[in-house]
Write an enzyme that holds these catalytic residues in place. Structure first.
Site, PDB file in Angstrom:
ATOM      1  N   ILE A 116      49.547  -6.884  22.388  1.00  0.00           N
ATOM      2  CA  ILE A 116      48.811  -6.630  21.099  1.00  0.00           C
ATOM      3  C   ILE A 116      48.811  -7.914  20.006  1.00  0.00           C
ATOM      4  O   ILE A 116      49.617  -8.376  20.096  1.00  0.00           O
ATOM      5  CB  ILE A 116      49.520  -5.215  20.474  1.00  0.00           C
ATOM      6  CG1 ILE A 116      51.187  -5.535  20.271  1.00  0.00           C
ATOM      7  CG2 ILE A 116      49.519  -4.155  21.420  1.00  0.00           C
ATOM      8  CD1 ILE A 116      51.955  -4.629  19.555  1.00  0.00           C
ATOM      9  N   LEU A 143      45.483 -17.341   8.578  1.00  0.00           N
ATOM     10  CA  LEU A 143      44.512 -18.179   9.705  1.00  0.00           C
ATOM     11  C   LEU A 143      43.827 -19.609   9.228  1.00  0.00           C
ATOM     12  O   LEU A 143      42.821 -20.095   9.594  1.00  0.00           O
ATOM     13  CB  LEU A 143      43.174 -17.177   9.880  1.00  0.00           C
ATOM     14  CG  LEU A 143      43.326 -15.966  10.514  1.00  0.00           C
ATOM     15  CD1 LEU A 143      42.239 -15.160  10.350  1.00  0.00           C
ATOM     16  CD2 LEU A 143      43.789 -16.175  12.102  1.00  0.00           C
ATOM     17  N   CYS A 149      40.252  -9.464  11.651  1.00  0.00           N
ATOM     18  CA  CYS A 149      40.021 -10.047  10.327  1.00  0.00           C
ATOM     19  C   CYS A 149      38.881  -9.181   9.673  1.00  0.00           C
ATOM     20  O   CYS A 149      38.086  -8.611  10.297  1.00  0.00           O
ATOM     21  CB  CYS A 149      39.715 -11.432  10.425  1.00  0.00           C
ATOM     22  SG  CYS A 149      39.200 -11.888  11.807  1.00  0.00           S
ATOM     23  N   ASN A 187      41.385 -19.475  20.769  1.00  0.00           N
ATOM     24  CA  ASN A 187      41.279 -18.108  19.758  1.00  0.00           C
ATOM     25  C   ASN A 187      40.404 -18.432  18.967  1.00  0.00           C
ATOM     26  O   ASN A 187      40.508 -19.260  18.126  1.00  0.00           O
ATOM     27  CB  ASN A 187      42.817 -17.830  19.357  1.00  0.00           C
ATOM     28  CG  ASN A 187      42.638 -16.476  18.487  1.00  0.00           C
ATOM     29  OD1 ASN A 187      42.190 -16.480  17.359  1.00  0.00           O
ATOM     30  ND2 ASN A 187      43.372 -15.509  19.081  1.00  0.00           N
ATOM     31  N   ILE A 235      49.790 -15.862   7.162  1.00  0.00           N
ATOM     32  CA  ILE A 235      49.396 -17.145   7.248  1.00  0.00           C
ATOM     33  C   ILE A 235      48.221 -17.399   6.799  1.00  0.00           C
ATOM     34  O   ILE A 235      47.896 -18.259   5.813  1.00  0.00           O
ATOM     35  CB  ILE A 235      49.694 -17.955   8.586  1.00  0.00           C
ATOM     36  CG1 ILE A 235      51.021 -17.693   9.259  1.00  0.00           C
ATOM     37  CG2 ILE A 235      49.292 -19.429   8.521  1.00  0.00           C
ATOM     38  CD1 ILE A 235      52.208 -18.291   8.509  1.00  0.00           C
ATOM     39  N   GLY A 253      53.741  -9.289  22.707  1.00  0.00           N
ATOM     40  CA  GLY A 253      54.198  -8.444  21.650  1.00  0.00           C
ATOM     41  C   GLY A 253      55.884  -8.416  21.767  1.00  0.00           C
ATOM     42  O   GLY A 253      56.284  -7.728  22.487  1.00  0.00           O
ATOM     43  N   LYS A 256      46.162 -21.941  18.467  1.00  0.00           N
ATOM     44  CA  LYS A 256      46.003 -21.058  16.974  1.00  0.00           C
ATOM     45  C   LYS A 256      44.487 -20.875  16.708  1.00  0.00           C
ATOM     46  O   LYS A 256      43.591 -21.838  17.136  1.00  0.00           O
ATOM     47  CB  LYS A 256      46.664 -22.037  15.855  1.00  0.00           C
ATOM     48  CG  LYS A 256      46.738 -21.413  14.493  1.00  0.00           C
ATOM     49  CD  LYS A 256      47.381 -21.982  13.699  1.00  0.00           C
ATOM     50  CE  LYS A 256      47.178 -21.469  12.309  1.00  0.00           C
ATOM     51  NZ  LYS A 256      47.399 -20.019  11.925  1.00  0.00           N
ATOM     52  N   GLY A 280      55.479 -15.105  21.905  1.00  0.00           N
ATOM     53  CA  GLY A 280      54.930 -15.619  20.546  1.00  0.00           C
ATOM     54  C   GLY A 280      56.114 -15.830  19.778  1.00  0.00           C
ATOM     55  O   GLY A 280      56.526 -16.782  19.813  1.00  0.00           O
TER      56      GLY A 280
END
Lengths: 308, 263
Positions: free
Chosen positions: A193, A75, A132, A101, A73, A245, A47, A267
């Site tokens: 994506i 981040l 972001c 990430n 969420i 995706g 995450k 995911g």
């Protein structure tokens, strides 16, 4: 026939198979470790981690949609130092490349977090989340503004020697422009994506379903969008691509590989069925056997577009 | 960790009240491990367009079977109402940190609003000595399983907002009445599950009465495993303010550690 070779060298990251997990859907490792043998994954993408802790958005943060879900969420994460202290030692117990990430709200934030991981041997690579807003540049998203996009990748490139993946937003008019820009700015690979911008309203209360009003759509609903963008990006660049995706079945993952992806990430499907990632690995192997292919590399980018 | 994935077989799926259904599974693995206040995450069978699992408090868990009570209100539960005996359903559970064992030095008071009664049943069934259940709802149809608590020897007090069953009013009204009469002679320990407004009211009582209250929270969740961070609750534990996953560190929190959102 011998077992097909599932190994992938993803921009210098040695994966035992082409299947990883999408950032934000698999926590930092321990969350699913009792249900799934993490050693079986090709890699883990944890995450999103930022330089400083981030509390995330107010609730509700998710909303289910037909064949998908929206999330905002925000981040939420404990910050890079807490991640290094708490989770990297745990992940070191596994034979599992760790891709971290990373994200920030300014270029300096991105540089700072990339630098922190430079001294961590347990980190196999970085994935740059550019979706972001840049708070210093009027809130323009790094991921959809070509100049900011180039700047943040170049800046991080100077701070890290690790394989650097850049996660692309689908919310752009031409994905090839961003794919090529990332390649030229020093990215070693692309992830695509990210979620699609989305919104839903409760008509009884006339309130948005998410406290953040808008969120990111994921799940099978977005899979065909992702396949198209992976196909376009793969033809535009020479660096490897992680396709993601809406993967729910092995066929969904195979579509990405045939479209040109070197690896895939599962995911949202993990929430539906935590063992999906294992079923995808098994399904890919079964497909290669059935099609008499010796390796996953033989399948990559083999889309047939000529006359039927 | 005790959590597992289990292919459960439906034993029965039938109307329980005019609005609620009882769904009973053969699920030896999860049933054996289930503790009061925990929940199961139900994958809606044959409907992969319904992507997220649905979390339900465990109602009963005994002899390899497991049951939940649910209301057919949305896409997922409407489909659940069509399931029949013999069908397989994938369950993830038992999940979460449930209610502690009641302190036998205190008077055990269960406080339930609507569906919350189901979540409190195992606490009553496994308590050493019977206590009191205060249960409320909008009307009689929201009183789900009073008879199950009575059968265990529990003192059941009911309240409905329309007066169709028990005392006319809120469940907290009858709780307050009990406290006014008995609060001085015995220290209560509260266990609550129900709508957010009721839970806040119970937490407020616990503060006023200076007693312990175990509150079962309900937030939208996706993974149930502490990974997605959809269901976080702000808490203060050991002097540290932080976000806790309701699915993993909850759903039960002690009232004093919950930091309630302004609303």
């Amino acid at each position: 026939m011998n077992q097909p070779d599932l190994r992938v060298n993803l921009a210098g990251i040695a994966m035992k198979n082409p299947v990883t997990v999408a950032s934000g859907t698999f926590g930092y490792g321990p969350e699913y470790a009792d249900l799934i043998d993490l050693n079986r994954l090709g890699a883990i993408v944890v995450k999103g981690v930022s330089l400083n802790p981030c509390p995330g958005n107010p609730l509700p943060r998710i909303h289910e949609t037909p064949a998908g879900m929206m999330n905002a969420i925000g981040l939420q994460n404990p910050g890079a130092k807490a991640f290094i202290k708490t989770y990297l030692p745990f992940l070191a117990n596994y034979d599992l490349p760790v891709i971290v990430n990373i994200w920030g709200r300014t270029i300096e934030d991105y540089e700072g977090v990339a630098e922190l991981f430079e001294g961590e041997p347990g980190v196999a690579g970085l994935e740059l989340n550019v979706s972001c807003p840049n708070i210093k540049e009027g809130g323009n998203s790094f991921g959809t503004h070509p100049d900011l996009f180039e700047q943040v990748i170049s800046a991080v490139r100077k701070k890290t020697t690790r394989p650097l993946l850049v996660k692309l937003s689908p919310n752009v008019p031409d994905i090839t422009v961003f794919a090529k820009t990332a390649e030229q700015a020093g990215a070693d690979g692309l992830s695509l994506i990210n979620t699609l911008p989305a919104m839903a309203i409760d008509v009884e209360t006339r309130r948005p379903r998410l406290a953040n009003v808008v969120g990111g759509l994921s799940g099978p609903a977005i899979h065909p969008v992702a396949v198209k963008l992976v196909w376009e990006a793969a033809r535009a660049v020479n660096i490897p691509i992680v396709g993601m995706g809406g993967i729910l079945d092995p066929e969904d993952a195979l579509e990405f590989i045939i479209a040109g992806a070197s690896a895939v990430a599962v995911g949202t499907a993990t929430f539906h069925e935590p063992t999906t990632v294992l079923r995808i690995i098994e399904g890919i192997e079964e497909y290669l056997l059935r099609h008499h292919l010796k390796s996953i590399a033989e399948l990559r980018g083999t889309l047939k577009t000529g006359a039927r | 960790m005790n959590t597992q994935l289990e292919k459960a077989i439906i034993i029965k799926n039938e109307p329980w009240t005019p609005e609620y259904y009882l769904l009973e599974f053969s699920a030896p693995g999860i049933s054996q491990k289930a503790a009061p206040g925990q929940f199961v995450h139900v994958k809606i069978p044959d409907r992969r367009d319904i992507l997220l699992r649905r979390p339900f408090s465990i109602f009963k868990a005994e002899s390899g079977t497991l049951s939940i009570l649910y209301k057919s209100v949305g896409r997922g539960t409407r489909h659940m109402a069509k399931l029949h005996a013999g069908q397989a359903v994938n369950l993830l559970g038992p999940l979460g940190k449930g209610f502690p064992i009641p302190d036998t030095n205190k008077k055990t008071l269960l406080v339930a609003g609507g569906y919350g009664m189901a979540a409190l049943y195992l606490t009553a069934a496994r308590a050493q000595t019977p206590g009191l259940l205060f249960a409320g709802g909008a009307g009689k149809k929201d009183i789900l399983c009073a008879q199950d608590f009575t059968a265990l020897g529990w003192d059941v007090r009911l309240a409905t907002e329309d007066g169709s069953c028990g005392t006319h009013g809120l469940v907290t009204n009858i709780l307050d009445a009990w406290q006014a009469r008995n609060g001085k002679s015995s220290e209560p320990e509260l266990f609550a599950c129900g709508p957010m407004g009721m839970l806040k009211a119970v937490a407020q009582r616990a503060k006023e009465w200076n007693c312990t209250a175990w509150i079962s929270l309900d937030h939208y969740m996706a993974c149930g495993m502490g990974a997605c961070l959809a269901c976080v609750q702000k808490i203060n534990r050991d002097g540290e303010e932080r976000l806790a996953c309701t699915c993993k560190e909850g759903p039960v929190f002690e009232a004093r550690e919950i930091i309630w959102e302004e609303s």
